[in-house]
Design a protein around this motif. Structure first.
Motif, PDB file in Angstrom:
ATOM      1  N   ARG A  99     -17.536  29.950  -6.658  1.00 33.83           N
ATOM      2  CA  ARG A  99     -18.644  30.803  -7.108  1.00 33.83           C
ATOM      3  C   ARG A  99     -19.688  31.022  -6.013  1.00 33.83           C
ATOM      4  O   ARG A  99     -20.316  32.077  -5.977  1.00 33.83           O
ATOM      5  CB  ARG A  99     -19.283  30.191  -8.351  1.00 33.83           C
ATOM      6  CG  ARG A  99     -18.371  30.273  -9.573  1.00 33.83           C
ATOM      7  CD  ARG A  99     -18.968  29.637 -10.801  1.00 33.83           C
ATOM      8  NE  ARG A  99     -18.054  29.798 -11.936  1.00 33.83           N
ATOM      9  CZ  ARG A  99     -17.666  28.799 -12.729  1.00 33.83           C
ATOM     10  NH1 ARG A  99     -18.123  27.576 -12.524  1.00 33.83           N
ATOM     11  NH2 ARG A  99     -16.833  29.034 -13.721  1.00 33.83           N
ATOM     12  N   SER A 100     -19.841  30.038  -5.144  1.00 33.03           N
ATOM     13  CA  SER A 100     -20.826  30.177  -4.073  1.00 33.03           C
ATOM     14  C   SER A 100     -20.273  30.881  -2.836  1.00 33.03           C
ATOM     15  O   SER A 100     -21.026  31.231  -1.924  1.00 33.03           O
ATOM     16  CB  SER A 100     -21.341  28.795  -3.669  1.00 33.03           C
ATOM     17  OG  SER A 100     -20.311  28.046  -3.020  1.00 33.03           O
ATOM     18  N   ALA A 136     -14.661  20.639 -10.937  1.00 36.03           N
ATOM     19  CA  ALA A 136     -16.033  21.144 -10.971  1.00 36.03           C
ATOM     20  C   ALA A 136     -16.507  21.514  -9.566  1.00 36.03           C
ATOM     21  O   ALA A 136     -17.177  22.540  -9.368  1.00 36.03           O
ATOM     22  CB  ALA A 136     -16.962  20.111 -11.598  1.00 36.03           C
ATOM     23  N   ALA A 137     -16.160  20.694  -8.574  1.00 34.28           N
ATOM     24  CA  ALA A 137     -16.553  20.992  -7.194  1.00 34.28           C
ATOM     25  C   ALA A 137     -15.859  22.251  -6.698  1.00 34.28           C
ATOM     26  O   ALA A 137     -16.473  23.092  -6.014  1.00 34.28           O
ATOM     27  CB  ALA A 137     -16.208  19.810  -6.290  1.00 34.28           C
ATOM     28  N   TYR A 138     -14.599  22.411  -7.033  1.00 35.78           N
ATOM     29  CA  TYR A 138     -13.858  23.621  -6.678  1.00 35.78           C
ATOM     30  C   TYR A 138     -14.508  24.857  -7.293  1.00 35.78           C
ATOM     31  O   TYR A 138     -14.714  25.885  -6.617  1.00 35.78           O
ATOM     32  CB  TYR A 138     -12.413  23.473  -7.142  1.00 35.78           C
ATOM     33  CG  TYR A 138     -11.634  24.757  -7.245  1.00 35.78           C
ATOM     34  CD1 TYR A 138     -11.237  25.441  -6.105  1.00 35.78           C
ATOM     35  CD2 TYR A 138     -11.290  25.276  -8.495  1.00 35.78           C
ATOM     36  CE1 TYR A 138     -10.509  26.618  -6.202  1.00 35.78           C
ATOM     37  CE2 TYR A 138     -10.567  26.446  -8.600  1.00 35.78           C
ATOM     38  CZ  TYR A 138     -10.178  27.115  -7.457  1.00 35.78           C
ATOM     39  OH  TYR A 138      -9.465  28.285  -7.552  1.00 35.78           O
ATOM     40  N   ALA A 139     -14.860  24.765  -8.561  1.00 38.99           N
ATOM     41  CA  ALA A 139     -15.495  25.895  -9.243  1.00 38.99           C
ATOM     42  C   ALA A 139     -16.807  26.278  -8.567  1.00 38.99           C
ATOM     43  O   ALA A 139     -17.102  27.471  -8.374  1.00 38.99           O
ATOM     44  CB  ALA A 139     -15.725  25.550 -10.716  1.00 38.99           C
ATOM     45  N   ARG A 140     -17.602  25.278  -8.178  1.00 40.15           N
ATOM     46  CA  ARG A 140     -18.870  25.566  -7.501  1.00 40.15           C
ATOM     47  C   ARG A 140     -18.634  26.279  -6.168  1.00 40.15           C
ATOM     48  O   ARG A 140     -19.333  27.239  -5.829  1.00 40.15           O
ATOM     49  CB  ARG A 140     -19.642  24.258  -7.257  1.00 40.15           C
ATOM     50  CG  ARG A 140     -20.258  23.644  -8.498  1.00 40.15           C
ATOM     51  CD  ARG A 140     -21.264  22.564  -8.127  1.00 40.15           C
ATOM     52  NE  ARG A 140     -20.644  21.494  -7.356  1.00 40.15           N
ATOM     53  CZ  ARG A 140     -20.102  20.403  -7.907  1.00 40.15           C
ATOM     54  NH1 ARG A 140     -20.092  20.271  -9.231  1.00 40.15           N
ATOM     55  NH2 ARG A 140     -19.588  19.457  -7.151  1.00 40.15           N
ATOM     56  N   ASP A 141     -17.641  25.811  -5.418  1.00 40.44           N
ATOM     57  CA  ASP A 141     -17.382  26.393  -4.103  1.00 40.44           C
ATOM     58  C   ASP A 141     -16.855  27.822  -4.209  1.00 40.44           C
ATOM     59  O   ASP A 141     -17.195  28.679  -3.380  1.00 40.44           O
ATOM     60  CB  ASP A 141     -16.384  25.528  -3.327  1.00 40.44           C
ATOM     61  CG  ASP A 141     -17.021  24.256  -2.801  1.00 40.44           C
ATOM     62  OD1 ASP A 141     -18.247  24.108  -2.937  1.00 40.44           O
ATOM     63  OD2 ASP A 141     -16.287  23.407  -2.254  1.00 40.44           O
TER      64      ASP A 141
END
Length: 273
Positions: free
Chosen positions: A244-245, A237-242
């Motif tokens: 996308r941002s 989940a943290a990877y996905a956020r990074d």
């Protein structure tokens, strides 16, 4: 003295055997480094790894594939491999199936149920054999405790002794009362390995997904020693956020061409225009 005989010597000395499942090379390597005695490549690979609805769906090819992976990850560890459903109905079938698993890297083959004739045939052919009594996931539709009545307990006790007389080296006892598991353990030469069978067996086995917290379901027979599933979910989940941002990847995660090569590259691109 064979590897199996070393474990039987541990039984005689009262030393507990540590057994855990693995289905792939990285997990097997970690378990070997952690100091387990035996890795079981169980037909539980079906529901834990392959997404099957039932252990009966696991094939001989599936088992050989995952045993080979475990063997590559842990070359020195003693490996027990499950014979899958309907591959050991007769001694002849069991022998042919055992050869496949042995060639893949299994030191010992395990199968469910009381078939002393199959144990004897495999032993005579030079295979180490592990029996499996109590809950038989391949054959029982509902997974529930076994040996709860005196009659059922005596049947399991007699089946264990029959397999022992036929030459099995190990015996998994799954979801049976502690008293029964203790009585069987004291009456057989084989090293007993319990799962949901109490503390009196010679060793214990757990499914690695259960003890590490990959699975979310809680079982009475299991102790959760980690929360790998939650940790992995949080990491992804943290990877996905990074991503996308735009925070990943950063410049430190990339590499650049040497300056002269970059100039030459850009020159060639201009020449194509």
């Amino acid at each position: 003295m064979s590897k199996a005989d070393l474990f039987l010597e541990k039984k005689r000395r009262g030393e507990k055997l540590v057994v855990v499942t693995a289905y792939d090379a990285p997990t097997a390597r970690i378990e070997a480094e952690a100091g387990v005695d035996i890795i079981l490549v169980g037909d539980s690979v079906g529901v834990n790894i392959l997404g099957y609805a039932h252990e009966r769906e696991v094939t001989l090819a599936d088992m050989a594939h995952h045993i080979a992976a475990v063997r590559r990850g842990a070359p020195q560890i003693y490996v027990i491999g499950d014979l899958p459903y309907a591959t050991y109905d007769t001694p002849e079938m069991a022998l042919a199936s055992a050869r496949v698993l042995h060639d893949a890297g299994a030191d010992c083959v395990k199968f469910e149920g009381a078939q002393p004739d199959v144990v004897a045939a495999l032993t005579a052919a030079g295979f180490d054999v592990c029996g499996h009594l109590g809950l038989e996931s391949q054959h029982q539709e509902i997974k529930r405790r076994q040996g709860k009545t005196a009659e059922a307990a005596v049947k399991l006790y007699d089946d264990a002794r029959a397999g022992d007389a036929a030459g099995q080296k190990f015996l998994v006892l799954e979801l049976v009362p502690s008293e029964l598991a203790g009585s069987i353990t004291r009456s057989v030469t084989a090293a007993t390995i319990g799962i949901g069978a109490g503390p009196e067996t010679d060793g214990q086995v757990l499914v690695v997904n259960d003890l590490a917290g990959v699975t979310t379901r809680d079982f009475k027979h299991n102790r959760r020693y980690g929360e790998v599933g939650a940790a992995l979910r949080a990491a992804v989940a943290a990877y996905a956020r990074d991503v996308r941002s735009g925070d990943f990847p950063g410049s430190e995660h990339a590499f650049q061409m040497p300056a002269d090569e970059r100039v030459a590259f850009e020159k060639r691109l201009r020449e194509r225009c």
